[in-house]
Write a protein that holds these residues in place. Structure first.
Motif, PDB file in Angstrom:
ATOM      1  N   GLU A  22       0.813  -1.206   0.000  1.00  0.00           N
ATOM      2  CA  GLU A  22       0.000   0.000   0.000  1.00  0.00           C
ATOM      3  C   GLU A  22       0.850   1.261   0.000  1.00  0.00           C
ATOM      4  O   GLU A  22       0.339   2.355  -0.211  1.00  0.00           O
ATOM      5  CB  GLU A  22      -0.925  -0.009   1.216  1.00  0.00           C
ATOM      6  CG  GLU A  22      -1.980  -1.119   1.180  1.00  0.00           C
ATOM      7  CD  GLU A  22      -2.780  -1.179   2.467  1.00  0.00           C
ATOM      8  OE1 GLU A  22      -2.490  -0.372   3.379  1.00  0.00           O
ATOM      9  OE2 GLU A  22      -3.674  -2.019   2.568  1.00  0.00           O
ATOM     10  N   ILE A  23       2.139   1.140   0.262  1.00  0.00           N
ATOM     11  CA  ILE A  23       3.026   2.290   0.299  1.00  0.00           C
ATOM     12  C   ILE A  23       3.634   2.458  -1.088  1.00  0.00           C
ATOM     13  O   ILE A  23       4.265   1.543  -1.608  1.00  0.00           O
ATOM     14  CB  ILE A  23       4.135   2.088   1.346  1.00  0.00           C
ATOM     15  CG1 ILE A  23       3.515   1.884   2.725  1.00  0.00           C
ATOM     16  CG2 ILE A  23       5.084   3.288   1.350  1.00  0.00           C
ATOM     17  CD1 ILE A  23       4.517   1.511   3.783  1.00  0.00           C
ATOM     18  N   PRO A  24       3.452   3.592  -1.732  1.00  0.00           N
ATOM     19  CA  PRO A  24       3.946   3.765  -3.102  1.00  0.00           C
ATOM     20  C   PRO A  24       5.468   3.757  -3.168  1.00  0.00           C
ATOM     21  O   PRO A  24       6.154   4.026  -2.177  1.00  0.00           O
ATOM     22  CB  PRO A  24       3.369   5.113  -3.518  1.00  0.00           C
ATOM     23  CG  PRO A  24       3.117   5.830  -2.247  1.00  0.00           C
ATOM     24  CD  PRO A  24       2.742   4.787  -1.242  1.00  0.00           C
ATOM     25  N   ALA A  25       5.984   3.450  -4.340  1.00  0.00           N
ATOM     26  CA  ALA A  25       7.419   3.452  -4.576  1.00  0.00           C
ATOM     27  C   ALA A  25       7.878   4.761  -5.217  1.00  0.00           C
ATOM     28  O   ALA A  25       9.039   4.901  -5.567  1.00  0.00           O
ATOM     29  CB  ALA A  25       7.804   2.270  -5.456  1.00  0.00           C
ATOM     30  N   ASP A  26       6.955   5.695  -5.344  1.00  0.00           N
ATOM     31  CA  ASP A  26       7.241   6.978  -5.977  1.00  0.00           C
ATOM     32  C   ASP A  26       6.638   8.078  -5.112  1.00  0.00           C
ATOM     33  O   ASP A  26       5.432   8.045  -4.824  1.00  0.00           O
ATOM     34  CB  ASP A  26       6.624   7.000  -7.379  1.00  0.00           C
ATOM     35  CG  ASP A  26       6.925   8.285  -8.144  1.00  0.00           C
ATOM     36  OD1 ASP A  26       7.388   9.265  -7.533  1.00  0.00           O
ATOM     37  OD2 ASP A  26       6.676   8.303  -9.356  1.00  0.00           O
ATOM     38  N   PRO A  27       7.438   9.050  -4.649  1.00  0.00           N
ATOM     39  CA  PRO A  27       6.872  10.110  -3.801  1.00  0.00           C
ATOM     40  C   PRO A  27       5.756  10.887  -4.483  1.00  0.00           C
ATOM     41  O   PRO A  27       4.882  11.439  -3.812  1.00  0.00           O
ATOM     42  CB  PRO A  27       8.075  11.006  -3.492  1.00  0.00           C
ATOM     43  CG  PRO A  27       9.100  10.654  -4.509  1.00  0.00           C
ATOM     44  CD  PRO A  27       8.877   9.222  -4.855  1.00  0.00           C
ATOM     45  N   TYR A 137       6.831   6.487   1.624  1.00  0.00           N
ATOM     46  CA  TYR A 137       7.033   5.831   0.322  1.00  0.00           C
ATOM     47  C   TYR A 137       8.298   4.981   0.372  1.00  0.00           C
ATOM     48  O   TYR A 137       9.190   5.202   1.187  1.00  0.00           O
ATOM     49  CB  TYR A 137       7.118   6.854  -0.811  1.00  0.00           C
ATOM     50  CG  TYR A 137       8.363   7.703  -0.823  1.00  0.00           C
ATOM     51  CD1 TYR A 137       9.446   7.381  -1.628  1.00  0.00           C
ATOM     52  CD2 TYR A 137       8.449   8.845  -0.030  1.00  0.00           C
ATOM     53  CE1 TYR A 137      10.583   8.171  -1.645  1.00  0.00           C
ATOM     54  CE2 TYR A 137       9.588   9.633  -0.044  1.00  0.00           C
ATOM     55  CZ  TYR A 137      10.651   9.288  -0.851  1.00  0.00           C
ATOM     56  OH  TYR A 137      11.781  10.068  -0.852  1.00  0.00           O
ATOM     57  N   HIS A 138       8.363   3.976  -0.509  1.00  0.00           N
ATOM     58  CA  HIS A 138       9.532   3.108  -0.628  1.00  0.00           C
ATOM     59  C   HIS A 138      10.589   3.739  -1.519  1.00  0.00           C
ATOM     60  O   HIS A 138      10.254   4.402  -2.511  1.00  0.00           O
ATOM     61  CB  HIS A 138       9.142   1.764  -1.249  1.00  0.00           C
ATOM     62  CG  HIS A 138       8.350   0.876  -0.344  1.00  0.00           C
ATOM     63  ND1 HIS A 138       8.836   0.406   0.848  1.00  0.00           N
ATOM     64  CD2 HIS A 138       7.104   0.357  -0.479  1.00  0.00           C
ATOM     65  CE1 HIS A 138       7.911  -0.362   1.416  1.00  0.00           C
ATOM     66  NE2 HIS A 138       6.861  -0.395   0.629  1.00  0.00           N
ATOM     67  N   LEU A 139      11.841   3.500  -1.192  1.00  0.00           N
ATOM     68  CA  LEU A 139      12.937   3.906  -2.057  1.00  0.00           C
ATOM     69  C   LEU A 139      13.336   2.736  -2.951  1.00  0.00           C
ATOM     70  O   LEU A 139      13.424   1.594  -2.475  1.00  0.00           O
ATOM     71  CB  LEU A 139      14.150   4.348  -1.244  1.00  0.00           C
ATOM     72  CG  LEU A 139      14.141   5.781  -0.721  1.00  0.00           C
ATOM     73  CD1 LEU A 139      13.115   5.955   0.382  1.00  0.00           C
ATOM     74  CD2 LEU A 139      15.523   6.174  -0.206  1.00  0.00           C
ATOM     75  N   ASP A 140      13.587   3.013  -4.213  1.00  0.00           N
ATOM     76  CA  ASP A 140      14.031   1.944  -5.098  1.00  0.00           C
ATOM     77  C   ASP A 140      15.536   1.727  -4.918  1.00  0.00           C
ATOM     78  O   ASP A 140      16.239   2.508  -4.267  1.00  0.00           O
ATOM     79  CB  ASP A 140      13.690   2.247  -6.565  1.00  0.00           C
ATOM     80  CG  ASP A 140      14.282   3.565  -7.060  1.00  0.00           C
ATOM     81  OD1 ASP A 140      15.377   3.947  -6.595  1.00  0.00           O
ATOM     82  OD2 ASP A 140      13.646   4.208  -7.916  1.00  0.00           O
ATOM     83  N   ASP A 141      16.039   0.641  -5.483  1.00  0.00           N
ATOM     84  CA  ASP A 141      17.442   0.270  -5.287  1.00  0.00           C
ATOM     85  C   ASP A 141      18.394   1.333  -5.820  1.00  0.00           C
ATOM     86  O   ASP A 141      19.451   1.586  -5.223  1.00  0.00           O
ATOM     87  CB  ASP A 141      17.717  -1.071  -5.972  1.00  0.00           C
ATOM     88  CG  ASP A 141      17.003  -2.237  -5.296  1.00  0.00           C
ATOM     89  OD1 ASP A 141      16.611  -2.072  -4.129  1.00  0.00           O
ATOM     90  OD2 ASP A 141      16.850  -3.291  -5.936  1.00  0.00           O
TER      91      ASP A 141
END
Length: 212
Positions: A22-27, A137-141
């Motif tokens: 549910e937490i987006p990977a893009d701010p 939000y998630h941070l990508d690698d």
């Protein structure tokens, strides 16, 4: 047939995966709780390890909740320095100001580059408060790798492997637990200026006429 304990464990893992999904990977995809919404239950931890809890029915004074990324972030340091221009006036008008950081409690103050900061800072290193306000939000690698090139290690500063951050955000909550103002910008370099915060907050000061 799986043992009951294994089944319960599977459900717990699925619940965590669902919450993360549910937490987006893009701010840019973050959608904060809106004006008019009920403030969520949330907690923060003080530098000496004490938990402060906030409930929708427990706001005895209007409260400004500010999410920032951490002491390692130069834009957060600039924002905290800028807010010193209006903090005394806001407190004199009856506001509580709550600063929530992803830093571990023990480095809340030592991590800051801004000089002479005496705010009450709270740790939200597990981002539960940020998630409650829908600003995480998630941070990508690629972003994580780039941060490490600049000497930023979120696992070290948060004490967790979440690789999550809040979109820097400001919420003003009145004494009924209702969110009256929201500022949230996915561009972490752009922050709410101190004079704009003061102008947004004053209508909700205890001595001011109430705004519906």
């Amino acid at each position: 047939m799986q043992p009951y304990s294994s089944f319960v464990g599977l459900l717990a893992v699925m619940a965590v995966m669902s919450a993360r999904a549910e937490i987006p990977a893009d701010p840019a995809q973050v959608h904060p709780l809106p004006v008019g919404a009920r403030a969520p239950l949330f907690e923060g931890v003080t530098a000496d390890g004490k938990v402060r809890s906030f409930t929708p029915d427990g706001f005895r004074q209007p409260t400004i909740v500010i999410f920032y990324r951490g002491g390692w972030c130069p834009y957060c340091n600039m924002q905290l320095s800028d807010l010193r221009l209006v903090e005394p006036q806001l407190r004199a008008q009856g506001f509580e100001i709550v600063f929530l950081s992803t830093d571990r409690p023990e480095i809340l103050y030592s991590s800051l580059k801004a000089a002479d900061i005496h705010y009450t800072l709270l740790s939200d290193s597990d981002l539960e408060a940020a998630k409650a306000f829908h600003v995480a939000y998630h941070l990508d690698d690629a972003t994580i790798a780039k941060q490490k090139q600049y000497g930023v290690d979120l696992e070290k500063t948060t004490g967790a492997t979440l690789h999550e951050l809040p979109v820097p955000s400001v919420f003003i909550i009145d004494t009924t637990g209702t969110i009256r103002y929201v500022y949230s910008n996915p561009d972490y370099k752009v922050r709410l200026a101190s004079d704009a915060l003061l102008a947004a907050a004053l209508p909700y000061a205890p001595s001011s006429p109430k705004t519906n």
